[in-house]
Write a protein that holds these residues in place. Structure first.
Motif, short mmCIF file in Angstrom:
data_model
loop_
_atom_site.label_atom_id
_atom_site.label_comp_id
_atom_site.label_asym_id
_atom_site.label_seq_id
_atom_site.Cartn_x
_atom_site.Cartn_y
_atom_site.Cartn_z
N LEU A 1 0.12 -18.96 1.36
CA LEU A 1 1.04 -17.87 1.66
C LEU A 1 0.37 -16.51 1.55
N THR A 2 -0.77 -16.45 0.89
CA THR A 2 -1.54 -15.22 0.76
C THR A 2 -3.00 -15.55 0.98
N GLY A 3 -3.80 -14.52 1.18
CA GLY A 3 -5.23 -14.71 1.33
C GLY A 3 -5.63 -15.06 2.75
N PRO A 4 -6.86 -15.55 2.94
CA PRO A 4 -7.36 -15.88 4.28
C PRO A 4 -6.47 -16.89 4.99
N GLY A 5 -6.15 -16.62 6.25
CA GLY A 5 -5.33 -17.53 7.03
C GLY A 5 -3.86 -17.47 6.74
N SER A 6 -3.43 -16.56 5.86
CA SER A 6 -2.02 -16.44 5.52
C SER A 6 -1.26 -15.71 6.63
#
Length: 209
Positions: free
Chosen positions: A183-188
């Motif tokens: 849900l957060t970070g890379p690819g979120s």
């Protein structure tokens, strides 16, 4: 000018629609759209079947309010922005806030969207609801952006901004839903949405320039 607040009847109608939408989403996640009937959704949400059809045309249409929630939140954030602000920056700021996950409620909303978009991959009628929700969101975004850009803004520029911003959010959520990214970070969702938005509207200048 602020819009007139919804009446008690309108609030009750919206609450009933949301209850039905949540029931439909739960059933689609558990059984898939093909294994769910309108009768199942009505029973799960505690309403009569005739009440279901008063609000929705079919079972897939029932999840429309949930799929539209993110766009509704994003437009509300934009509407609170002061007129004259640069559109790309205003769009990105609102998008970041709309896709943030400050609590479990927000996290559940994104997980639910992922489940529905995954189900839509195999259900043309559900995909059609998703596309309709995005088209309606783009149309509702136009007056918000028009107010932000000011009375001298070019109409073509505003229409392009609304289309690009809506597609940025749509594509980001579709790409994210097809992966197992967090849900957060890379690819979120927020990382993808900002990337899409910058690609699509990065060349736009502020109204004053």
């Amino acid at each position: 000018m602020s819009s007139k607040p919804p009446s008690l009847t309108e609030r009750r109608k919206a609450a009933t629609q949301l209850d039905i939408a949540r029931a439909a989403a739960e059933l689609f996640t558990q059984r898939g759209p093909g294994g769910t009937t309108a009768e199942d959704i009505a029973e799960r949400s505690g309403v009569a079947l005739r009440t279901f059809y008063r609000y929705f045309r079919n079972k897939q249409d029932a999840v429309g309010p949930l799929l539209a929630a993110g766009g509704d939140r994003w437009r509300a954030l934009l509407a609170a922005t002061e007129p004259g602000a640069a559109l790309p920056e205003s769009l990105e700021r609102a998008m970041r806030e709309a896709l943030a996950v400050p609590d479990e409620h927000a996290a559940d909303g994104l997980r639910q969207t992922r489940a529905l978009l995954r189900a839509a991959a195999a259900d043309p009628a559900l995909r059609a609801v998703w596309y309709r929700v995005n088209q309606e969101s783009e149309e509702k975004l136009l007056p918000v952006l028009t107010r932000l850009a000011g009375p001298d803004a070019d109409e073509l520029r505003i229409r392009l901004a609304a289309a690009a911003a809506t597609d940025a959010l749509r594509v980001a959520l579709e790409v994210w839903a097809a992966t197992d990214a967090g849900l957060t970070g890379p690819g979120s969702p927020v990382e993808l949405a900002v990337r899409c938005l910058r690609e699509l509207v990065g060349g736009m200048r502020s109204p004053a320039e």
